[in-house]
Motif scaffolding. Structure first.
Motif, PDB file in Angstrom:
ATOM      1  N   TYR A  13     -55.804 117.213  60.949  1.00 18.69           N
ATOM      2  CA  TYR A  13     -55.675 116.870  59.536  1.00 18.69           C
ATOM      3  C   TYR A  13     -56.043 115.420  59.244  1.00 18.69           C
ATOM      4  O   TYR A  13     -56.674 115.120  58.232  1.00 18.69           O
ATOM      5  N   MET A  14     -55.622 114.505  60.135  1.00 14.28           N
ATOM      6  CA  MET A  14     -55.798 113.088  59.830  1.00 14.28           C
ATOM      7  C   MET A  14     -55.826 112.269  61.106  1.00 14.28           C
ATOM      8  O   MET A  14     -55.200 112.628  62.104  1.00 14.28           O
ATOM      9  N   GLU A  15     -56.560 111.162  61.051  1.00 17.29           N
ATOM     10  CA  GLU A  15     -56.537 110.162  62.107  1.00 17.29           C
ATOM     11  C   GLU A  15     -55.907 108.905  61.520  1.00 17.29           C
ATOM     12  O   GLU A  15     -56.386 108.366  60.521  1.00 17.29           O
ATOM     13  N   TYR A  16     -54.819 108.449  62.122  1.00 14.59           N
ATOM     14  CA  TYR A  16     -54.093 107.316  61.572  1.00 14.59           C
ATOM     15  C   TYR A  16     -54.805 106.000  61.862  1.00 14.59           C
ATOM     16  O   TYR A  16     -55.708 105.916  62.700  1.00 14.59           O
ATOM     17  N   ARG A  17     -54.351 104.961  61.186  1.00 16.95           N
ATOM     18  CA  ARG A  17     -54.901 103.630  61.416  1.00 16.95           C
ATOM     19  C   ARG A  17     -54.731 103.240  62.875  1.00 16.95           C
ATOM     20  O   ARG A  17     -53.693 103.487  63.492  1.00 16.95           O
ATOM     21  N   GLY A  18     -55.720 102.583  63.407  1.00 21.42           N
ATOM     22  CA  GLY A  18     -55.654 102.139  64.794  1.00 21.42           C
ATOM     23  C   GLY A  18     -56.859 101.288  65.127  1.00 21.42           C
ATOM     24  O   GLY A  18     -57.545 100.766  64.239  1.00 21.42           O
ATOM     25  N   VAL A  19     -57.137 101.152  66.424  1.00 16.77           N
ATOM     26  CA  VAL A  19     -58.259 100.330  66.859  1.00 16.77           C
ATOM     27  C   VAL A  19     -59.573 100.884  66.328  1.00 16.77           C
ATOM     28  O   VAL A  19     -60.443 100.137  65.867  1.00 16.77           O
ATOM     29  N   HIS A  20     -59.728 102.196  66.396  1.00 25.07           N
ATOM     30  CA  HIS A  20     -60.989 102.814  65.984  1.00 25.07           C
ATOM     31  C   HIS A  20     -61.045 103.053  64.480  1.00 25.07           C
ATOM     32  O   HIS A  20     -62.127 103.135  63.914  1.00 25.07           O
ATOM     33  N   GLU A  21     -59.884 103.185  63.866  1.00 26.03           N
ATOM     34  CA  GLU A  21     -59.833 103.465  62.434  1.00 26.03           C
ATOM     35  C   GLU A  21     -58.935 102.448  61.740  1.00 26.03           C
ATOM     36  O   GLU A  21     -57.716 102.565  61.747  1.00 26.03           O
ATOM     37  N   ARG A  24     -56.408 104.806  57.494  1.00 28.19           N
ATOM     38  CA  ARG A  24     -56.177 106.222  57.782  1.00 28.19           C
ATOM     39  C   ARG A  24     -57.356 107.030  57.260  1.00 28.19           C
ATOM     40  O   ARG A  24     -57.987 106.662  56.264  1.00 28.19           O
ATOM     41  N   LYS A  25     -57.645 108.103  57.928  1.00 27.88           N
ATOM     42  CA  LYS A  25     -58.844 108.874  57.598  1.00 27.88           C
ATOM     43  C   LYS A  25     -58.558 110.360  57.685  1.00 27.88           C
ATOM     44  O   LYS A  25     -58.199 110.864  58.748  1.00 27.88           O
ATOM     45  N   MET A  26     -58.674 111.037  56.551  1.00 26.42           N
ATOM     46  CA  MET A  26     -58.550 112.490  56.567  1.00 26.42           C
ATOM     47  C   MET A  26     -59.712 113.082  57.356  1.00 26.42           C
ATOM     48  O   MET A  26     -60.852 112.612  57.254  1.00 26.42           O
ATOM     49  N   TYR A  27     -59.416 114.078  58.165  1.00 23.54           N
ATOM     50  CA  TYR A  27     -60.463 114.694  58.968  1.00 23.54           C
ATOM     51  C   TYR A  27     -61.345 115.567  58.083  1.00 23.54           C
ATOM     52  O   TYR A  27     -60.855 116.443  57.369  1.00 23.54           O
ATOM     53  N   LEU A 122     -51.756 110.833  71.610  1.00 21.46           N
ATOM     54  CA  LEU A 122     -51.834 111.902  70.620  1.00 21.46           C
ATOM     55  C   LEU A 122     -51.234 111.491  69.279  1.00 21.46           C
ATOM     56  O   LEU A 122     -51.580 112.064  68.237  1.00 21.46           O
ATOM     57  N   ARG A 123     -50.355 110.507  69.287  1.00 24.12           N
ATOM     58  CA  ARG A 123     -49.676 110.098  68.058  1.00 24.12           C
ATOM     59  C   ARG A 123     -50.623 109.459  67.044  1.00 24.12           C
ATOM     60  O   ARG A 123     -50.228 109.221  65.902  1.00 24.12           O
ATOM     61  N   ARG A 124     -51.846 109.177  67.432  1.00 24.62           N
ATOM     62  CA  ARG A 124     -52.836 108.656  66.494  1.00 24.62           C
ATOM     63  C   ARG A 124     -53.355 109.747  65.567  1.00 24.62           C
ATOM     64  O   ARG A 124     -54.067 109.451  64.602  1.00 24.62           O
ATOM     65  N   PHE A 125     -53.004 111.001  65.855  1.00 21.01           N
ATOM     66  CA  PHE A 125     -53.575 112.121  65.113  1.00 21.01           C
ATOM     67  C   PHE A 125     -52.473 112.976  64.483  1.00 21.01           C
ATOM     68  O   PHE A 125     -51.389 113.133  65.042  1.00 21.01           O
ATOM     69  N   ASP A 126     -52.790 113.525  63.323  1.00 21.42           N
ATOM     70  CA  ASP A 126     -51.932 114.525  62.684  1.00 21.42           C
ATOM     71  C   ASP A 126     -52.609 115.870  62.887  1.00 21.42           C
ATOM     72  O   ASP A 126     -53.684 116.131  62.337  1.00 21.42           O
ATOM     73  N   ALA A 196     -49.384 116.820  50.328  1.00 26.52           N
ATOM     74  CA  ALA A 196     -48.279 115.879  50.119  1.00 26.52           C
ATOM     75  C   ALA A 196     -47.526 115.617  51.413  1.00 26.52           C
ATOM     76  O   ALA A 196     -47.102 114.482  51.688  1.00 26.52           O
ATOM     77  N   LEU A 197     -47.361 116.662  52.240  1.00 25.78           N
ATOM     78  CA  LEU A 197     -46.658 116.497  53.509  1.00 25.78           C
ATOM     79  C   LEU A 197     -47.471 115.631  54.468  1.00 25.78           C
ATOM     80  O   LEU A 197     -46.918 114.770  55.166  1.00 25.78           O
ATOM     81  N   ILE A 198     -48.771 115.837  54.515  1.00 25.25           N
ATOM     82  CA  ILE A 198     -49.631 115.020  55.382  1.00 25.25           C
ATOM     83  C   ILE A 198     -49.588 113.559  54.949  1.00 25.25           C
ATOM     84  O   ILE A 198     -49.453 112.652  55.783  1.00 25.25           O
ATOM     85  N   ALA A 199     -49.683 113.325  53.635  1.00 29.48           N
ATOM     86  CA  ALA A 199     -49.631 111.957  53.127  1.00 29.48           C
ATOM     87  C   ALA A 199     -48.267 111.323  53.375  1.00 29.48           C
ATOM     88  O   ALA A 199     -48.167 110.132  53.702  1.00 29.48           O
ATOM     89  N   GLY A 200     -47.197 112.125  53.226  1.00 28.15           N
ATOM     90  CA  GLY A 200     -45.851 111.608  53.467  1.00 28.15           C
ATOM     91  C   GLY A 200     -45.638 111.216  54.916  1.00 28.15           C
ATOM     92  O   GLY A 200     -45.045 110.164  55.206  1.00 28.15           O
ATOM     93  N   ARG A 201     -46.119 112.043  55.841  1.00 31.21           N
ATOM     94  CA  ARG A 201     -46.025 111.701  57.264  1.00 31.21           C
ATOM     95  C   ARG A 201     -46.802 110.427  57.569  1.00 31.21           C
ATOM     96  O   ARG A 201     -46.347 109.570  58.329  1.00 31.21           O
ATOM     97  N   ALA A 202     -47.998 110.326  56.997  1.00 31.52           N
ATOM     98  CA  ALA A 202     -48.830 109.147  57.244  1.00 31.52           C
ATOM     99  C   ALA A 202     -48.119 107.873  56.799  1.00 31.52           C
ATOM    100  O   ALA A 202     -48.148 106.848  57.492  1.00 31.52           O
ATOM    101  N   LYS A 203     -47.456 107.930  55.651  1.00 32.20           N
ATOM    102  CA  LYS A 203     -46.734 106.756  55.161  1.00 32.20           C
ATOM    103  C   LYS A 203     -45.593 106.383  56.104  1.00 32.20           C
ATOM    104  O   LYS A 203     -45.407 105.204  56.436  1.00 32.20           O
ATOM    105  N   LEU A 204     -44.828 107.384  56.529  1.00 32.68           N
ATOM    106  CA  LEU A 204     -43.704 107.116  57.427  1.00 32.68           C
ATOM    107  C   LEU A 204     -44.176 106.557  58.774  1.00 32.68           C
ATOM    108  O   LEU A 204     -43.526 105.687  59.362  1.00 32.68           O
TER     109      LEU A 204
END
Length: 520
Positions: A13-21, A24-27, A122-126, A196-204
């Motif tokens: 669903y998503m790749e969170y902020r990190g070294v490569h990103e 945050r980036k929706m897949y 794996l925690r970099r990804f949803d 909304a759930l994906i966005a909520g997880r990303a924020k947390l």
């Protein structure tokens, strides 16, 4: 990397902020994967509709003669064609995913997590949580003498005398009834809420440094949890963990966690069985096992002492919270927001009066969420928050019909039976028919009531029921009763589903014990 890993791998669903990103980036699947996925999704919907309408479909086909020998080759060709479409679509999905850098990185991280039992990469990804490895299995604690081993396993039996009613009740609760009580378990609603759930997880995860864990229960359900660790914040409340239990259509991603997070507590959220990433169904037995596993996870894996845990439940989550409090009685306190006394009295008015008997059997036998009864098994500090404009657990938004009133009176009558006689209960009901701010007591009255409680608790202990007040006058009992009601219940001038402001959330009040204290 096996090509089958790409074909049958989980949805990303998503790749969170990190070294490569850096953001945050929706897949976004490529055109090949997207086309194959659309075909598979369409076939999945058709299959689901066909499954639920199969009696009608089979009847139609039978009348048209499709089950006679002459029509069998046609059905075989149709089945072969559908199978070929599925195979081509799966192949396209695999090819498309293999061309994606993000998906390849995720598959590599997932493989590493399964081999090394470490989910850090794996925690970099949803992803679809069903593919996430288990981080904590409560079965591994078998034989742990330090913690309760209570397991909520129930055996239901039918009475011959009431067999027809009980059968109807059983069918009702196991078809539409449980979905009505826990609408958050309905997959269609979850699909609608997924963005909304994906966005909520990303924020947390990104803004609050949340960590997602999979917890496995004693009955093998997998519970989706998210932990925010504020223990390093020496000036905040981080040493205390707040475990949040959501309502019947609530999810930790967009739920009550926000309130204790803003107050800098450490916070652990979880989703009921059958909600979002959690498997199972929100049946009482499964829900009890789920919250039990979550508390054990907090103690045994996250390293919190049970005395540093606050159990926080909203609406129907109050049942999960009270169950946990009953088997972990040494928790720091319990906070119940917009919680009712007994789900039966909410279910009956919403069904035809002619079905009242069946509703009672269905609730009492298969979904007996009786918070008033369960609260008697917990002796610790308790704070109740009542929504003065509650439209869910009150009739026509009338504050005097709020089921939280009945829960408060039930708790206080059990805990202080000599202080809550008929006169005091009548006074309390009158007080609860309006906002509590209409009643206040002086500093001197508060000190007097506290002194009486401290003296009794210091001499006799503060286990419940507490028999203080047997020799009090009726006036003294009324004074004490109103004082205790205000200490256990707070009003929030709002409706059922609004976020609770931080100023209403606090560690519940408790009677201090001073050995050698003498009231004069």
């Amino acid at each position: 990397m096996s090509f089958f890993n790409y074909i049958f791998g989980p949805k990303l669903y998503m790749e969170y902020r990190g070294v490569h990103e850096p953001q945050r980036k929706m897949y976004e699947p490529g055109p090949v994967e997207k086309f194959g996925e659309q075909i598979l999704s369409t076939l999945s919907v058709v299959w689901s509709v066909s499954y639920y309408t199969s009696p009608l479909i089979f009847t139609f086909l039978y009348r048209r003669g499709y089950f006679v020998a002459d029509s069998m080759p046609t059905l075989a060709k149709l089945t072969t064609s559908v199978g070929l479409i599925v195979i081509i679509s799966l192949f396209m999905r695999g090819v498309g995913r293999r061309q994606s850098r993000a998906y390849t990185s995720m598959i590599n991280a997932l493989t590493l997590a399964k081999v090394n039992s470490s989910s850090d990469a794996l925690r970099r990804f949803d992803i679809d949580f069903s593919a996430w490895p288990v981080d904590f299995d409560v079965k591994a604690l078998a034989g742990d003498a330090k913690k309760p081993t209570t397991t909520a396993i129930r055996r239901d039996s039918l009475s011959i005398a009431t067999l027809p009613c009980e059968l109807i009740a059983y069918v009702a609760i196991h078809t539409f009834g449980l979905s009505m009580i826990y609408p958050g378990s309905v997959k269609l609603l979850q699909k609608f809420m997924r963005p909304a759930l994906i966005a909520g997880r990303a924020k947390l995860i990104e803004e609050d440094n949340g960590i997602r864990y999979k917890v496995k229960t004693i009955d093998s359900n997998e519970i989706d949890t998210l932990f925010i660790d504020n223990r390093n914040d020496n000036v905040g409340n981080g040493k205390t963990l707040v475990i949040c239990s959501e309502g019947n259509a609530g999810f930790y991603e967009v739920g009550i966690m926000a309130t204790p997070i803003a107050l800098k507590y450490s916070v652990l959220g979880w989703n009921h069985p059958g909600f979002a990433g959690s498997t199972g169904q929100p049946q009482p037995e499964q829900d009890k096992n789920a919250i039990d596993a979550v508390v054990r996870f907090a103690i045994n894996h996250l390293g919190f002492a049970v005395e540093d845990v606050i159990l926080y439940g909203w609406s129907i989550g109050g049942y999960s919270t009270l169950w946990a409090a009953s088997i972990y009685p040494d928790v720091k306190g319990v906070v119940l927001d917009a919680t009712f006394d007994d789900v039966l009295y909410l279910a009956q008015p919403r069904m035809p009066a002619s079905l009242g008997g069946i509703v009672r059997v269905a609730i009492r036998k298969y979904c007996n969420l009786n918070n008033a009864e369960l609260a008697e098994k917990y002796n610790g500090p308790l704070l109740l928050i009542r929504r003065t404009e509650d439209e869910i657990i009150a009739e026509d938004n009338r504050i005097d019909t709020n089921r939280g009133n009945y829960l408060a009176l039930s708790v206080l009558k059990y805990r202080y039976p000599n202080l809550f006689g008929s006169t005091q209960l009548s006074l309390a009901k009158a007080l609860l028919s309006k906002q509590l701010e209409s009643y206040s007591y002086t500093v001197a009255e508060e000190k007097l009531c506290m002194s009486r409680l401290i003296t009794y608790a210091s001499d006799e202990g503060k286990s419940f029921p507490m028999l203080i007040g047997a020799d009090y006058s009726d006036e003294m009992r009324s004074q004490m009763a109103m004082f205790l009601l205000r200490k256990h219940l707070r009003d929030y001038n709002s409706s059922h589903c609004t976020q609770l402001p931080g100023e209403f959330f606090s560690i519940p009040w408790d009677i201090p014990i001073e050995h050698g204290f003498v009231f004069t």
